[in-house]
Design a protein around this motif. Structure first.
Motif, mmCIF file in Angstrom:
data_model
loop_
_atom_site.group_PDB
_atom_site.id
_atom_site.type_symbol
_atom_site.label_atom_id
_atom_site.label_comp_id
_atom_site.label_asym_id
_atom_site.label_seq_id
_atom_site.Cartn_x
_atom_site.Cartn_y
_atom_site.Cartn_z
ATOM 1 N N GLN A 165 0.834 -1.216 0.000
ATOM 2 C CA GLN A 165 0.000 0.000 0.000
ATOM 3 C C GLN A 165 0.864 1.259 0.000
ATOM 4 O O GLN A 165 0.575 2.215 -0.719
ATOM 5 N N LEU A 168 2.384 1.749 -3.366
ATOM 6 C CA LEU A 168 1.354 2.100 -4.339
ATOM 7 C C LEU A 168 0.976 3.572 -4.231
ATOM 8 O O LEU A 168 0.743 4.233 -5.256
ATOM 9 N N THR A 169 0.922 4.118 -3.022
ATOM 10 C CA THR A 169 0.607 5.547 -2.870
ATOM 11 C C THR A 169 1.763 6.415 -3.362
ATOM 12 O O THR A 169 1.543 7.506 -3.887
ATOM 13 N N PRO A 172 1.918 4.821 -8.235
ATOM 14 C CA PRO A 172 0.845 3.900 -8.623
ATOM 15 C C PRO A 172 1.241 2.879 -9.698
ATOM 16 O O PRO A 172 0.584 1.868 -9.855
#
Length: 177
Positions: A165, A168-169, A172
Motif C-alpha cells: 500500500q 502504491l501511494t 501507482p
C-alpha cells in the motif's frame, strides 16, 4: 406461539393444538428432511417456570407412531435446530402424546411440542443424535503441519500488504516495472 422451519419450505407458524398444552406440526415428505428448526414466535412467552419439550414422530413400518425427544425451547432459549435425518430408524422413547390418536400417514412425520414444567425438562434426556453442534467447526479444527505445505505467519502477510500500500501511494505504477 411456536414456529417450525425446514430448509427450502415455507415457515409453519400455526401448529395444530391437540390438547391444552400440546401442539403438533405436520412434516410432509419427511424422508427428505435433515434438520428442523423449532422456535417461539415472540408473541406469547411461556408462563413462568414453563418450557416446551420438542418431539419428533414418524410412522414405523407397521404405521405405528414412534416418538423421540429432540430437546426443548424456553423463554431463555427460544429456538433450536434439530437433526432428524438419523432418527428415522431409531426406537421411540417416553412421550406425553401417547393417548392422542394423531393421524399417521406413511410420508408425513410430526414435530410435537409439549408445554411442561422447567424442572421436568431438565430431567429429560433427548436422543443424542438429534443435537446439532453449536460450536463452529473452524473453532474445533486443529491446524496440523503437513511437511509438503508451507504456512506463512499472518504478521508477515500483513507487513507485506502495508508495504505494498505504501509503495502504491508513492508510485501507482511501481508494480509494472
Amino acid at each position: 406461539m411456536f414456529g417450525c422451519l425446514v430448509a427450502g419450505r415455507l415457515v409453519q407458524a400455526a401448529p395444530q393444538q391437540v390438547a391444552e398444552d400440546k401442539f403438533v406440526f405436520d412434516l410432509p415428505d419427511y424422508e427428505n428432511i435433515n434438520h428442523v428448526v423449532v422456535f417461539m414466535l415472540g408473541t406469547i412467552p411461556f408462563p413462568e417456570g414453563m418450557g416446551g419439550s420438542v418431539y419428533f414422530c414418524y410412522p414405523d413400518q407397521s404405521g405405528m407412531a414412534v416418538w423421540q425427544l429432540l430437546g426443548f425451547v424456553t423463554n431463555e432459549k427460544p429456538s433450536a435446530i434439530f437433526k432428524i435425518s438419523g432418527l428415522k430408524s431409531g426406537k421411540g422413547s417416553q412421550h406425553p402424546f401417547g393417548a392422542m390418536n394423531l393421524p399417521q400417514t406413511p410420508t408425513v412425520a410430526q414435530i410435537g411440542i409439549s408445554v411442561e414444567l422447567l424442572e421436568n425438562l431438565a430431567q429429560q434426556t433427548p436422543v443424542a443424535s438429534a443435537a446439532v453442534s453449536s460450536v463452529d467447526s473452524f473453532t474445533e479444527a486443529q491446524m496440523t503441519p503437513n511437511p509438503s505445505e508451507a504456512f506463512i505467519p499472518a504478521n508477515v502477510v500483513l507487513k507485506w500488504y502495508e508495504n505494498f500500500q505504501r509503495r502504491l501511494t508513492q508510485n501507482p505504477l511501481f508494480w509494472k516495472t
